[in-house]
Enzyme design. Structure first.
Site, PDB file in Angstrom:
ATOM      1  N   GLN A  59       6.509  -1.273  -4.936  1.00 50.64           N
ATOM      2  CA  GLN A  59       5.140  -1.038  -5.383  1.00 50.64           C
ATOM      3  C   GLN A  59       5.145   0.096  -6.392  1.00 50.64           C
ATOM      4  O   GLN A  59       5.307   1.245  -6.047  1.00 50.64           O
ATOM      5  CB  GLN A  59       4.266  -0.654  -4.185  1.00 50.64           C
ATOM      6  CG  GLN A  59       3.307  -1.731  -3.746  1.00 50.64           C
ATOM      7  CD  GLN A  59       2.179  -1.949  -4.729  1.00 50.64           C
ATOM      8  OE1 GLN A  59       2.123  -1.287  -5.760  1.00 50.64           O
ATOM      9  NE2 GLN A  59       1.292  -2.883  -4.435  1.00 50.64           N
ATOM     10  N   HIS A  60       5.044  -0.274  -7.627  1.00 45.39           N
ATOM     11  CA  HIS A  60       4.959   0.752  -8.655  1.00 45.39           C
ATOM     12  C   HIS A  60       3.524   0.909  -9.115  1.00 45.39           C
ATOM     13  O   HIS A  60       3.029   1.989  -9.288  1.00 45.39           O
ATOM     14  CB  HIS A  60       5.795   0.359  -9.876  1.00 45.39           C
ATOM     15  CG  HIS A  60       7.206   0.800  -9.763  1.00 45.39           C
ATOM     16  ND1 HIS A  60       7.565   2.113  -9.596  1.00 45.39           N
ATOM     17  CD2 HIS A  60       8.349   0.103  -9.822  1.00 45.39           C
ATOM     18  CE1 HIS A  60       8.886   2.201  -9.545  1.00 45.39           C
ATOM     19  NE2 HIS A  60       9.383   0.997  -9.674  1.00 45.39           N
ATOM     20  N   THR A  61       2.909  -0.249  -9.330  1.00 49.00           N
ATOM     21  CA  THR A  61       1.623  -0.279 -10.000  1.00 49.00           C
ATOM     22  C   THR A  61       0.626   0.588  -9.270  1.00 49.00           C
ATOM     23  O   THR A  61       0.267   0.306  -8.141  1.00 49.00           O
ATOM     24  CB  THR A  61       1.092  -1.712 -10.053  1.00 49.00           C
ATOM     25  OG1 THR A  61       2.179  -2.572 -10.299  1.00 49.00           O
ATOM     26  CG2 THR A  61       0.035  -1.843 -11.105  1.00 49.00           C
ATOM     27  N   GLN A  62       0.174   1.631  -9.928  1.00 46.54           N
ATOM     28  CA  GLN A  62      -0.747   2.515  -9.238  1.00 46.54           C
ATOM     29  C   GLN A  62      -2.171   2.124  -9.539  1.00 46.54           C
ATOM     30  O   GLN A  62      -2.476   0.981  -9.841  1.00 46.54           O
ATOM     31  CB  GLN A  62      -0.523   3.978  -9.602  1.00 46.54           C
ATOM     32  CG  GLN A  62       0.632   4.288 -10.505  1.00 46.54           C
ATOM     33  CD  GLN A  62       0.266   4.092 -11.960  1.00 46.54           C
ATOM     34  OE1 GLN A  62      -0.717   3.450 -12.283  1.00 46.54           O
ATOM     35  NE2 GLN A  62       1.075   4.634 -12.847  1.00 46.54           N
ATOM     36  N   MET A 163       7.107  -2.546 -14.455  1.00 45.07           N
ATOM     37  CA  MET A 163       6.076  -2.705 -13.424  1.00 45.07           C
ATOM     38  C   MET A 163       5.408  -1.371 -13.103  1.00 45.07           C
ATOM     39  O   MET A 163       5.023  -1.103 -11.982  1.00 45.07           O
ATOM     40  CB  MET A 163       6.678  -3.307 -12.137  1.00 45.07           C
ATOM     41  CG  MET A 163       7.346  -4.635 -12.338  1.00 45.07           C
ATOM     42  SD  MET A 163       6.197  -5.883 -12.863  1.00 45.07           S
ATOM     43  CE  MET A 163       5.483  -6.352 -11.285  1.00 45.07           C
TER      44      MET A 163
END
Lengths: 283, 231, 248
Positions: A59-62, A163
């Protein structure tokens, strides 16, 4: 030249080197950045297998926290106008009311940002590095507006490929060799140029007006008037906006960014006072 | 959650979090920082006399909100960086530098941290200054700022009461009043009120114990003994 | 083994019996043989000047630069091996850039000087490396006001009111001592530097003067002195020198 521990290395991609340590002595070899990277030092084209072995999805997308709303841009006879409000919103809280979202890059170019403002501050640091480099080269050359636009497109596209996007829509305005430049970049690297532009909500609220009234050889006064009209409509219909704007101009004489100002608004319609006058019982 | 009770001792599994009211305001000659003293794990108050105003250098402080663990460690890093920086500089670090370092930590680790920060202090170049570093790691210089869960309840009050060029006493009174109103409406804020005042003359702390916090509408002042209990 | 070094001068990895590192001394010699470089701190800024010997008639004007910006507010003039100088400047740029990224502020003069000193000192420590054959004059204008530093091949750094390195350093330093630097503006400073460079220049071959400054007039930016001002200063300096010759 020695390896420079700055952000524009091909190996680590754009951005300041994350380490806080002083740059190591030039005598030391630069370490390879990832095990699967090619030995030539360029970026790896495959995914780090270690990253895949984790049982959780990556999970990168902040999520954007402090955001700016629409930026508008139009060309005119002698240059380009950019405009936006000065709000840094925190969710739907109007938190910071004096945030400069229009910034000068160099004498021929400026950038306006909507979206996550911490990412915008980071992007401005990248551009500052580039223009500092131009200054140090001391050869009279500097980045042209189209080059800045292209560079930002690469940076934003590069980060979306990791990402981990930079959560911004940017507008680049400039004036070079007698021609105005106006371009935009989205958070996934989508980019285009046009004679008039807007980001975010402005695309729905302001651009119809622009399409109707804009022509490339309009005078500065006409352009400012159109811009004011567009800003006003955005203020009426965008809940994350405030009546405190900045207007920036690039012409052959350089970049100038106005002090914040407010616009006159119109709430004087009779039916505003009593909307149900002609239809009793309605809302 | 069972009505009126703690569900299955939820505080045993909740993160230690400073649902908080913090703020900082500049006045003529310096800054006043203020905070409540409540730290909770879920609904349980893990610490009712927390100090959320932490020194970074002799004349720069940081107000912490969010995860106690994250902000404590972040503050320690910034303290360390500033100590090193001060040595290289041969001088006291600037508030701006401290704020930039905290911002950098918050921005680069934004996916792993829960930290809302206010850095404020005094230096000889800029005088008093206040920097806000909200969740995403944006750095904003402002005349005054509020933060934490309690701040949502006092935007209107602060916008009304704040004005430039207050005196030190006026500014401190403003901060105490604002924090007390946040504590009156935010369940995650409470306890005591601490302030730190920083100017060229140094640092002053005040402490308002829980039983002397101004009482807001709808609540009762606690009965006062002739001689306050002291432990 | 014969000659001055008697075997102890082959690398920086070994001291000589009387406590010298000959390679470091030799690096200093490379600087001492170079064209003269002068720096003075005036009341409103710093002026750097370099004497560039014209090695060929076919050389383009303004080539072989000796003054370089390292950041907006800082720049250097290098004496000695030009290529080494470029590398030191490159490091200075990197340090200034990195400092700005971390602390959000322009690097102060003394910090940049110390960091460059540490950097150049490293090359005096290992057998496989040679020291930089460069002395760098560093001019900065930050919060602390205008400052002038000198970084030597050994890694030593000094802060000066005015100094000179290279072939004509002795004469130049004597002349600098006569100047009233505390009362002098940079406009007057460029003329003084031009005069000194012409005074100490004693070769058949001509030279090209390179002047750079960081001062109020340049908006605290390090830049080459505008060509017109530099030409005027040079003309005035020549005239002053001729007038002095007439007096003698």
């Amino acid at each position: 030249m020695l390896h420079r521990p700055t952000s524009h290395s091909a190996a680590i991609g754009p951005g300041p080197v994350p380490s806080l340590a002083n740059p190591g002595p030039a005598l030391e070899q630069q370490p390879r950045h990832a095990p699967q990277a090619p030995s030539c030092g360029s970026e790896a084209f495959c995914v780090d297998p270690q990253a895949l072995s984790s049982s959780h999805p990556r999970q990168h997308t902040q999520y954007p926290y402090v955001t700016g709303t629409s930026v508008l841009g139009i060309t005119f006879k002698d240059g380009v106008l950019l405009a936006c409000d000065t709000l840094g919103a925190y969710g739907s809280t109007k938190r910071y009311k004096s945030f400069d979202r229009l910034r000068k890059v160099n004498d021929v170019c400026m950038v306006g940002a909507s979206g996550e403002l911490s990412d915008f501050q980071y992007i401005m640091r990248l551009l500052e590095e580039l223009s500092d480099d131009d200054f140090c080269m001391d050869d009279g050359h500097h980045l042209k507006p189209a080059e800045v636009h292209s560079y930002l497109t690469r940076v934003l596209y590069n980060r979306r490929n990791k990402m981990d996007p930079l959560w911004n829509s940017l507008v680049v305005g400039g004036f070079h060799s007698g021609k105005p430049f106006l371009g935009t970049v989205g958070m996934i690297g989508t980019s285009y140029t046009d004679a008039h532009l807007a980001t975010g909500f402005g695309n729905h609220l302001a651009r119809p007006l622009m399409r109707e009234k804009h022509h490339p050889d309009m005078s500065e006064e006409e352009a400012v008037a159109l811009m004011h009209e567009c800003l006003k409509v955005c203020y009426y219909r965008d809940k994350n906006s405030i009546n405190k704007f900045q207007l920036a101009k690039v012409t052959k004489d350089g970049v100038s960014i106005s002090e914040p100002f407010a616009l006159e608004t119109n709430w004087g319609f009779k039916l505003f006072q009593n909307p149900a006058a002609n239809a009793v019982g309605t809302w | 959650m069972e009505p009126g009770g703690m569900a299955q001792h939820d505080f045993l599994s909740q993160p230690v979090s400073m649902g908080t009211t913090i703020m900082a305001a500049s006045y003529d000659g310096g800054v006043v920082m203020g905070a409540d003293s409540r730290t909770s794990t879920g609904t349980y108050i893990a610490n009712r006399a927390t100090d959320k105003i932490t020194p970074l250098t002799d004349s720069i402080y940081i107000c912490r909100s969010g995860s106690a663990a994250d902000t404590q460690n972040l503050s320690r890093y910034v303290q360390w960086f500033l100590e090193q920086h001060g040595m290289e500089l041969g001088d006291e670090p600037e508030v701006k530098t401290a704020a930039k370092l905290a911002q950098m930590m918050a921005y680069q680790n934004k996916n792993f941290l829960q930290a809302g920060l206010i850095v404020a202090g005094w230096d000889k170049h800029e005088g008093g200054s206040v920097y806000a570093i909200p969740l995403g790691g944006t750095l904003v210089k402002t005349p005054f700022t509020i933060g934490g869960s309690g701040s949502a309840y006092i935007y209107g009050l602060c916008d009304k009461l704040w004005r430039p060029n207050m005196t030190e006493e006026e500014c401190r009174a403003f901060v105490v009043k604002a924090v007390s109103h946040a504590m009156a409406r935010d369940g995650s804020s409470g306890g005591c009120i601490r302030t730190v005042t920083i100017s060229k003359d140094g640092v002053k702390r005040t402490f308002t114990p829980g039983d002397q916090v101004p009482v807001a509408a709808g609540e009762l002042p606690p009965p006062q003994r002739a001689v306050p209990a002291q432990v | 083994m014969s000659g001055i070094g008697t075997g102890y001068d082959l690398s920086t990895g070994t001291f000589s019996p009387d406590g010298r590192v000959f390679q470091t001394d030799y690096a200093q010699k490379a600087v001492d043989n170079s064209g003269t470089v002068v720096g003075i701190r005036c009341k409103d800024g710093v002026v750097l000047g370099a004497e560039k010997l014209i090695i060929s008639k076919m050389l383009e004007q303004h080539s072989n630069r000796r003054t370089f910006p390292a950041d907006r507010h800082a720049g250097m003039a290098v004496a000695g091996v030009a290529a080494d100088g470029r590398s030191v400047v490159s490091r200075a740029m990197a340090e200034a850039n990195q400092y700005k990224s971390i602390y959000g502020e322009a690097i102060p003069g003394h910090v940049l000087a110390e960091r460059l000193g540490s950097f150049m000192h490293l090359f005096n420590l290992y057998g496989g490396y040679r020291p930089y054959g460069v002395s760098a004059l560093l001019a900065t204008y930050g919060k602390e006001g205008p400052q002038l530093y000198l970084v030597e091949p050994s890694g030593v750094t000094y802060r000066y009111f005015g100094t000179a390195v290279g072939k004509g350093r002795q004469g130049a330093k004597n002349e600098i001592e006569k100047l009233k630097l505390g009362e002098m503006s940079c406009r007057e400073g460029i003329q003084a530097v031009a005069k000194i460079l012409h005074q100490v220049h004693d070769e058949e071959k001509g030279f090209e003067m390179e002047l750079a400054w960081v001062c109020e007039e340049s908006g605290r930016h390090f830049q080459r002195v505008p060509q017109q001002l530099a030409d005027e200063a040079e003309a005035a300096a020549k005239a002053a020198l001729e007038a002095e010759d007439m007096d003698d």
